[in-house]
Write a protein that holds these residues in place. Sequence first.
Motif, short mmCIF file in Angstrom:
data_model
loop_
_atom_site.label_atom_id
_atom_site.label_comp_id
_atom_site.label_asym_id
_atom_site.label_seq_id
_atom_site.Cartn_x
_atom_site.Cartn_y
_atom_site.Cartn_z
N ALA A 86 0.83 -1.21 0.00
CA ALA A 86 0.00 0.00 0.00
C ALA A 86 0.87 1.26 0.00
O ALA A 86 0.44 2.31 -0.47
CB ALA A 86 -0.92 0.00 1.21
N HIS A 87 2.08 1.16 0.49
CA HIS A 87 2.96 2.32 0.51
C HIS A 87 3.43 2.71 -0.88
O HIS A 87 3.84 3.85 -1.11
CB HIS A 87 4.17 2.06 1.41
N ALA A 88 3.37 1.80 -1.83
CA ALA A 88 3.80 2.11 -3.20
C ALA A 88 2.89 3.13 -3.86
O ALA A 88 3.31 3.81 -4.80
CB ALA A 88 3.80 0.82 -4.01
N ARG A 89 1.66 3.30 -3.39
CA ARG A 89 0.71 4.26 -3.98
C ARG A 89 0.88 5.67 -3.39
O ARG A 89 0.23 6.60 -3.85
CB ARG A 89 -0.70 3.79 -3.75
N LEU A 90 1.75 5.83 -2.39
CA LEU A 90 1.94 7.15 -1.79
C LEU A 90 2.73 8.04 -2.72
O LEU A 90 3.53 7.57 -3.51
CB LEU A 90 2.68 7.00 -0.45
N PRO A 91 2.49 9.35 -2.66
CA PRO A 91 3.22 10.27 -3.55
C PRO A 91 4.72 10.29 -3.22
O PRO A 91 5.12 10.11 -2.07
CB PRO A 91 2.59 11.63 -3.28
N ARG A 92 5.54 10.50 -4.24
CA ARG A 92 6.99 10.57 -4.09
C ARG A 92 7.39 12.04 -3.96
O ARG A 92 6.79 12.92 -4.57
CB ARG A 92 7.69 9.98 -5.33
N LEU A 93 8.45 12.27 -3.24
CA LEU A 93 8.96 13.64 -3.09
C LEU A 93 10.10 13.90 -4.01
O LEU A 93 10.85 13.14 -4.38
CB LEU A 93 9.39 13.88 -1.64
#
Length: 93
Positions: A86-93
């Motif tokens: 699920a963390h793979a769908r978080l936005p990247r900085l």
Amino acid sequence: MATYEYRCPRDGDFEVRLPLGEAGAAVDCPGCHARATRVWSAPRLARTPRALGAALDGAARSAETPEVVSRIPARRPAAAMPAHPAHARLPRL
């Protein structure tokens, strides 16, 4: 018990815990046993952690004479990606 500050001419500042009102004008330094005089300061209502005190002292010193940087600091390595899908769908900085 109260904390009193003393200044040794050789080793610098140190603290001594004594019963309230029993601090003398001078004591022996625990490091070199020279005579250290009492330093009058504001009472410490909450103790500042040593690391925070060092950081605040460094900030105060750099306000007058900033440190000169001779080159660009190296980049820090990127943080490893978490294993949870699920963390793979978080936005990247």
